[in-house]
Scaffold this motif. Structure first.
Motif, mmCIF file in Angstrom:
data_model
loop_
_atom_site.group_PDB
_atom_site.id
_atom_site.type_symbol
_atom_site.label_atom_id
_atom_site.label_comp_id
_atom_site.label_asym_id
_atom_site.label_seq_id
_atom_site.Cartn_x
_atom_site.Cartn_y
_atom_site.Cartn_z
ATOM 1 N N ALA A 1 6.726 22.931 -8.498
ATOM 2 C CA ALA A 1 8.037 23.332 -7.978
ATOM 3 C C ALA A 1 8.365 24.774 -8.365
ATOM 4 O O ALA A 1 8.940 25.521 -7.561
ATOM 5 N N PHE A 2 8.030 25.179 -9.586
ATOM 6 C CA PHE A 2 8.205 26.563 -10.031
ATOM 7 C C PHE A 2 7.473 27.510 -9.084
ATOM 8 O O PHE A 2 8.037 28.493 -8.609
ATOM 9 N N HIS A 3 6.217 27.211 -8.803
ATOM 10 C CA HIS A 3 5.393 28.073 -7.959
ATOM 11 C C HIS A 3 5.947 28.133 -6.539
ATOM 12 O O HIS A 3 6.114 29.227 -5.977
ATOM 13 N N GLY B 1 8.543 35.883 -4.642
ATOM 14 C CA GLY B 1 7.447 36.102 -5.569
ATOM 15 C C GLY B 1 6.114 36.208 -4.849
ATOM 16 O O GLY B 1 5.990 35.844 -3.676
ATOM 17 N N VAL B 2 5.108 36.703 -5.559
ATOM 18 C CA VAL B 2 3.763 36.852 -5.023
ATOM 19 C C VAL B 2 2.822 35.986 -5.845
ATOM 20 O O VAL B 2 2.873 35.994 -7.079
ATOM 21 N N TYR C 1 0.833 30.848 -11.586
ATOM 22 C CA TYR C 1 1.194 32.236 -11.894
ATOM 23 C C TYR C 1 1.830 32.906 -10.681
ATOM 24 O O TYR C 1 1.400 32.682 -9.547
ATOM 25 N N LEU C 2 2.814 33.752 -10.953
ATOM 26 C CA LEU C 2 3.515 34.519 -9.928
ATOM 27 C C LEU C 2 3.761 35.941 -10.416
ATOM 28 O O LEU C 2 3.801 36.186 -11.624
ATOM 29 N N ARG C 3 3.969 36.846 -9.478
ATOM 30 C CA ARG C 3 4.548 38.160 -9.750
ATOM 31 C C ARG C 3 5.981 38.104 -9.225
ATOM 32 O O ARG C 3 6.232 37.644 -8.108
ATOM 33 N N ASP C 4 6.932 38.569 -10.041
ATOM 34 C CA ASP C 4 8.322 38.609 -9.604
ATOM 35 C C ASP C 4 8.543 39.834 -8.710
ATOM 36 O O ASP C 4 7.606 40.617 -8.494
#
Length: 133
Positions: free
Chosen positions: A86-88, A96-97, A115-118
């Motif tokens: 859910a976070f992703h 996010g990327v 993992y994400l980039r904000d």
């Protein structure tokens, strides 16, 4: 003056934001599945996040320069793999990327992460451990 106090090893963590509104929208969405809430602004340049008290800050850098977090990752604890998923998904939907889809990680037993980039390019992740670690 606000008292910043987190749990565990660190008192708090900060990440810079070049567009505070875009970063706030991203973190509001991505952290909600983990039970982390937007606790409101601290002045005009900082937004506080936490479960019960501020522990994560998103801010415009005080020196006015663009934020830089090359080599830095902030990891958020998730209780379940569903929370990681859910976070992703929420982070992607909020601008996010993708930096690593949700799934098992072979480097630690039972590790499941995403993992994400904000919007400012900071790297963040969520981790759950399926074997009780």
């Amino acid at each position: 003056m606000a008292v910043i106090s987190g749990d565990g090893v660190f008192s708090h963590a900060c990440l810079g934001a070049s567009d505070l509104a875009a970063s706030t929208a991203f973190y509001d969405a991505a952290l909600a599945p983990l039970g982390v809430k937007n606790l409101g602004p601290f002045g005009e340049n900082v937004v506080l996040y936490g479960k019960d008290k501020p522990a994560f800050l998103v801010l415009r850098p005080g020196n006015g320069e663009a934020p830089s977090g090359n080599g830095v990752t902030v990891g958020f604890a998730a209780a379940t793999t569903d929370q990681v998923d859910a976070f992703h998904a929420a982070g992607l939907a909020a601008g996010g990327v993708d930096e690593g889809a949700a799934g098992p990680r072979g480097h630690l037993p039972g590790a499941y992460a995403a993992y994400l980039r904000d919007p400012a390019g900071n790297k963040v992740c969520a981790y759950a451990f399926t074997d009780g670690n």
